[in-house]
Design a protein around this motif. Sequence first.
Motif, PDB file in Angstrom:
ATOM      1  N   GLY A  48       1.084  -1.344  -0.174  1.00  0.00           N
ATOM      2  CA  GLY A  48      -0.418   0.114   0.105  1.00  0.00           C
ATOM      3  C   GLY A  48       0.616   1.138   0.264  1.00  0.00           C
ATOM      4  N   ILE A  49       1.946   1.200   0.759  1.00  0.00           N
ATOM      5  CA  ILE A  49       3.224   2.479   0.964  1.00  0.00           C
ATOM      6  C   ILE A  49       3.480   2.347  -0.505  1.00  0.00           C
ATOM      7  CG2 ILE A  49       4.705   3.612   2.038  1.00  0.00           C
ATOM      8  CD1 ILE A  49       4.125   2.683   4.725  1.00  0.00           C
ATOM      9  N   ASN A  50       3.127   1.207  -0.683  1.00  0.00           N
ATOM     10  CA  ASN A  50       4.455   1.437  -1.970  1.00  0.00           C
ATOM     11  C   ASN A  50       3.584   2.368  -3.209  1.00  0.00           C
ATOM     12  OD1 ASN A  50       7.324   0.999  -1.303  1.00  0.00           O
ATOM     13  ND2 ASN A  50       6.824  -1.922  -1.408  1.00  0.00           N
ATOM     14  N   GLU A  51       2.459   1.675  -3.373  1.00  0.00           N
ATOM     15  CA  GLU A  51       1.642   2.033  -4.295  1.00  0.00           C
ATOM     16  C   GLU A  51       0.802   3.692  -4.060  1.00  0.00           C
ATOM     17  OE1 GLU A  51      -2.375  -0.213  -4.949  1.00  0.00           O
ATOM     18  OE2 GLU A  51      -0.688  -1.879  -4.595  1.00  0.00           O
TER      19      GLU A  51
ATOM     20  N   THR B  52       6.928  12.676  -4.116  1.00  0.00           N
ATOM     21  CA  THR B  52       5.806  13.787  -2.849  1.00  0.00           C
ATOM     22  C   THR B  52       6.567  13.895  -1.428  1.00  0.00           C
ATOM     23  OG1 THR B  52       5.181  10.840  -2.934  1.00  0.00           O
ATOM     24  CG2 THR B  52       4.733  12.446  -1.026  1.00  0.00           C
ATOM     25  N   GLU B  53       6.001  14.638  -0.641  1.00  0.00           N
ATOM     26  CA  GLU B  53       6.603  16.451  -0.744  1.00  0.00           C
ATOM     27  C   GLU B  53       5.865  15.849   1.164  1.00  0.00           C
ATOM     28  OE1 GLU B  53       4.902  19.659  -1.922  1.00  0.00           O
ATOM     29  OE2 GLU B  53       5.807  20.078  -3.991  1.00  0.00           O
ATOM     30  N   THR B  54       5.715  15.313   1.151  1.00  0.00           N
ATOM     31  CA  THR B  54       5.510  14.709   2.763  1.00  0.00           C
ATOM     32  C   THR B  54       5.697  13.356   3.404  1.00  0.00           C
ATOM     33  OG1 THR B  54       3.541  16.591   2.673  1.00  0.00           O
ATOM     34  CG2 THR B  54       3.463  14.711   4.166  1.00  0.00           C
ATOM     35  N   HIS B  55       6.490  13.408   4.836  1.00  0.00           N
ATOM     36  CA  HIS B  55       6.307  12.465   4.948  1.00  0.00           C
ATOM     37  C   HIS B  55       4.882  11.342   5.762  1.00  0.00           C
ATOM     38  CE1 HIS B  55      10.551  14.193   5.472  1.00  0.00           C
ATOM     39  NE2 HIS B  55      10.331  13.492   4.804  1.00  0.00           N
ATOM     40  N   ILE B  56       5.390   9.932   5.425  1.00  0.00           N
ATOM     41  CA  ILE B  56       4.626   9.626   6.359  1.00  0.00           C
ATOM     42  C   ILE B  56       5.062   8.833   7.631  1.00  0.00           C
ATOM     43  CG2 ILE B  56       3.498   7.035   6.277  1.00  0.00           C
ATOM     44  CD1 ILE B  56       2.686   7.458   3.131  1.00  0.00           C
ATOM     45  N   ALA B  57       4.943   9.100   8.759  1.00  0.00           N
ATOM     46  CA  ALA B  57       5.393   9.163   9.947  1.00  0.00           C
ATOM     47  C   ALA B  57       4.616   7.916  10.154  1.00  0.00           C
ATOM     48  CB  ALA B  57       5.402   9.622  10.817  1.00  0.00           C
TER      49      ALA B  57
ATOM     50  N   LEU C  19       7.696  -2.203  12.744  1.00  0.00           N
ATOM     51  CA  LEU C  19       8.542  -0.869  11.695  1.00  0.00           C
ATOM     52  C   LEU C  19       9.170  -1.403  10.962  1.00  0.00           C
ATOM     53  CD1 LEU C  19       6.978   1.450  15.183  1.00  0.00           C
ATOM     54  CD2 LEU C  19       5.646   0.897  13.003  1.00  0.00           C
ATOM     55  N   ALA C  20      10.392  -1.256  11.131  1.00  0.00           N
ATOM     56  CA  ALA C  20      11.228  -1.337  10.450  1.00  0.00           C
ATOM     57  C   ALA C  20      11.316  -2.733   9.433  1.00  0.00           C
ATOM     58  CB  ALA C  20      12.918  -2.390  11.021  1.00  0.00           C
ATOM     59  N   ARG C  21      10.554  -3.759   9.399  1.00  0.00           N
ATOM     60  CA  ARG C  21      10.196  -4.458   8.597  1.00  0.00           C
ATOM     61  C   ARG C  21       9.257  -3.781   7.428  1.00  0.00           C
ATOM     62  NH1 ARG C  21       7.435  -9.844   9.768  1.00  0.00           N
ATOM     63  NH2 ARG C  21       6.969 -10.470   7.722  1.00  0.00           N
ATOM     64  N   ILE C  22       8.311  -2.509   7.958  1.00  0.00           N
ATOM     65  CA  ILE C  22       7.772  -1.898   6.908  1.00  0.00           C
ATOM     66  C   ILE C  22       8.437  -1.403   6.010  1.00  0.00           C
ATOM     67  CG2 ILE C  22       6.050  -0.646   6.529  1.00  0.00           C
ATOM     68  CD1 ILE C  22       4.944  -1.606   8.981  1.00  0.00           C
ATOM     69  N   TYR C  23       9.884  -0.932   6.471  1.00  0.00           N
ATOM     70  CA  TYR C  23      10.915   0.090   6.232  1.00  0.00           C
ATOM     71  C   TYR C  23      12.093  -0.441   5.057  1.00  0.00           C
ATOM     72  CZ  TYR C  23      11.250   5.386   8.596  1.00  0.00           C
ATOM     73  OH  TYR C  23      10.987   5.918   9.655  1.00  0.00           O
ATOM     74  N   ASP C  24      11.667  -1.493   5.105  1.00  0.00           N
ATOM     75  CA  ASP C  24      13.287  -2.165   5.423  1.00  0.00           C
ATOM     76  C   ASP C  24      12.477  -2.553   3.579  1.00  0.00           C
ATOM     77  OD1 ASP C  24      14.828  -1.850   6.802  1.00  0.00           O
ATOM     78  OD2 ASP C  24      14.807  -3.658   6.977  1.00  0.00           O
ATOM     79  N   GLY C  25      10.984  -3.167   3.477  1.00  0.00           N
ATOM     80  CA  GLY C  25      10.551  -3.127   2.051  1.00  0.00           C
ATOM     81  C   GLY C  25       9.391  -1.907   0.855  1.00  0.00           C
ATOM     82  N   VAL C  26       9.979  -0.841   1.352  1.00  0.00           N
ATOM     83  CA  VAL C  26       9.740   0.500   1.087  1.00  0.00           C
ATOM     84  C   VAL C  26       9.876   1.255  -0.189  1.00  0.00           C
ATOM     85  CG1 VAL C  26       8.135   2.758   1.335  1.00  0.00           C
ATOM     86  CG2 VAL C  26       7.448   1.081   2.714  1.00  0.00           C
TER      87      VAL C  26
ATOM     88  N   HIS D 214      10.275   3.524  -1.862  1.00  0.00           N
ATOM     89  CA  HIS D 214      10.998   5.332  -1.462  1.00  0.00           C
ATOM     90  C   HIS D 214      10.845   5.465   0.160  1.00  0.00           C
ATOM     91  CE1 HIS D 214      10.725   5.458  -5.431  1.00  0.00           C
ATOM     92  NE2 HIS D 214       9.416   5.648  -6.018  1.00  0.00           N
ATOM     93  N   ASN D 215      11.030   4.494   0.514  1.00  0.00           N
ATOM     94  CA  ASN D 215      12.153   4.747   2.193  1.00  0.00           C
ATOM     95  C   ASN D 215      12.357   5.836   2.838  1.00  0.00           C
ATOM     96  OD1 ASN D 215      14.679   3.953   2.298  1.00  0.00           O
ATOM     97  ND2 ASN D 215      13.643   2.173   2.913  1.00  0.00           N
ATOM     98  N   ASN D 216      12.881   6.931   2.383  1.00  0.00           N
ATOM     99  CA  ASN D 216      13.312   8.219   2.543  1.00  0.00           C
ATOM    100  C   ASN D 216      12.168   9.142   2.720  1.00  0.00           C
ATOM    101  OD1 ASN D 216      13.234   8.192  -0.527  1.00  0.00           O
ATOM    102  ND2 ASN D 216      14.125   9.783  -0.210  1.00  0.00           N
ATOM    103  N   LYS D 217      11.243   8.577   2.856  1.00  0.00           N
ATOM    104  CA  LYS D 217       9.441   9.206   2.730  1.00  0.00           C
ATOM    105  C   LYS D 217       8.610   8.731   3.957  1.00  0.00           C
ATOM    106  CE  LYS D 217       9.806  10.979  -1.402  1.00  0.00           C
ATOM    107  NZ  LYS D 217      10.886  12.357  -1.389  1.00  0.00           N
ATOM    108  N   LEU D 218       9.432   8.146   4.957  1.00  0.00           N
ATOM    109  CA  LEU D 218       8.984   7.870   5.802  1.00  0.00           C
ATOM    110  C   LEU D 218       9.700   8.124   7.119  1.00  0.00           C
ATOM    111  CD1 LEU D 218       8.685   3.906   4.841  1.00  0.00           C
ATOM    112  CD2 LEU D 218       6.700   5.669   4.793  1.00  0.00           C
ATOM    113  N   ARG D 219       9.302   8.724   8.170  1.00  0.00           N
ATOM    114  CA  ARG D 219       9.281   8.900   9.550  1.00  0.00           C
ATOM    115  C   ARG D 219       9.013   7.566  10.231  1.00  0.00           C
ATOM    116  NH1 ARG D 219      12.492  10.509   6.687  1.00  0.00           N
ATOM    117  NH2 ARG D 219      12.994  12.642   5.914  1.00  0.00           N
ATOM    118  N   LEU D 220       8.495   8.140  12.047  1.00  0.00           N
ATOM    119  CA  LEU D 220       8.104   7.414  13.128  1.00  0.00           C
ATOM    120  C   LEU D 220       7.259   8.551  14.383  1.00  0.00           C
ATOM    121  CD1 LEU D 220      10.659   5.644  14.374  1.00  0.00           C
ATOM    122  CD2 LEU D 220       8.887   4.718  12.583  1.00  0.00           C
TER     123      LEU D 220
END
Length: 301
Positions: free
Chosen positions: A127-130, A136-141, A159-166, A168-174
């Motif tokens: 879902g995040i990859n889609e 994308t300008e905004t981070h998903i935390a 949460l790390a498993r999700i990060y690792d699979g995304v 564009h995970n430079n767009k992710l935060r916590l």
Amino acid sequence: MLGSHVGLSGKDQFLGSVKEALSYGADTFMVYTGAPQNTIRKSLSDMKIPEAKALMAESGIKEFVVHAPYIINLGNTVKPESFQFSVEFLREELRRTSEMGSRTLVLHPGAHVGEGEDAGITQIIRGINETLDPDTETHIALETMAGKGSELGKTFEQLARIYDGVIHNNKLRLCIDTCHLNDAGYNVKGDFEGVLAELERYFPINQIACIHLNDSKNEQGAAKDRHENIGFGSIGFDRLCAITRMKEFADTPIILETPYMSAEEGGKDRTYPPYREEIAMLRAGVFDPELHKKVVAYYKK
């Protein structure tokens, strides 16, 4: 930066959100772009965004965060239509968040609805990859969750498993929630430094874009997610106050989501936001056990 969740409604819309935050003495805040339980959304052109941004600039509010609606569940593999709705709605919420001027959209990762952790995490990643792309300008935390029901994101490892699979995970935060961490089994009260050390096994500390500062009605590991007012729960005032003073979080929005307080008035039960008094308490570093009385007295003036 210390603030709370604020509303978004009425004729003032987003401008009213900023005014509410300022009435609490806050220098940041969190808002939804519409009701968190449904899809009804005002046009951005009707939300008084320029006026809100002007008031923020005038008042020294440099940053705020947006929370995605609860009805988004990227972990659903049972109903394809629900998953697709979640992806499309998340895309739209990212667009609205960016237009409002925030770079952080807090998201509950999702629930596997009985299909198991692996299936749910795989679906969240999909879902995040889609949703995210290089522009994308905004981070998903991704928010740390309490672990009730089948919700995912209750451990740093998930949460790390999700990060690792995304992709564009430079767009992710916590987004770390103190109540959720406590209820998920982390020792927030007795060893928050140890909790952060555990987190740093998976993420650098600068990945924390937002903190939800909540006490908990439950003991550590209860997996129930019931917020309590600051100092009245199992985590306690001293620990929560200390978190607001950590140098690591000097520039991180710290958001209160504590329960409204109630009092009978005219034969009916009315509720009052505690944020003005809780923010003052945290800034002073002094717990006030008379909080409820003072909140009610302030709003009854």
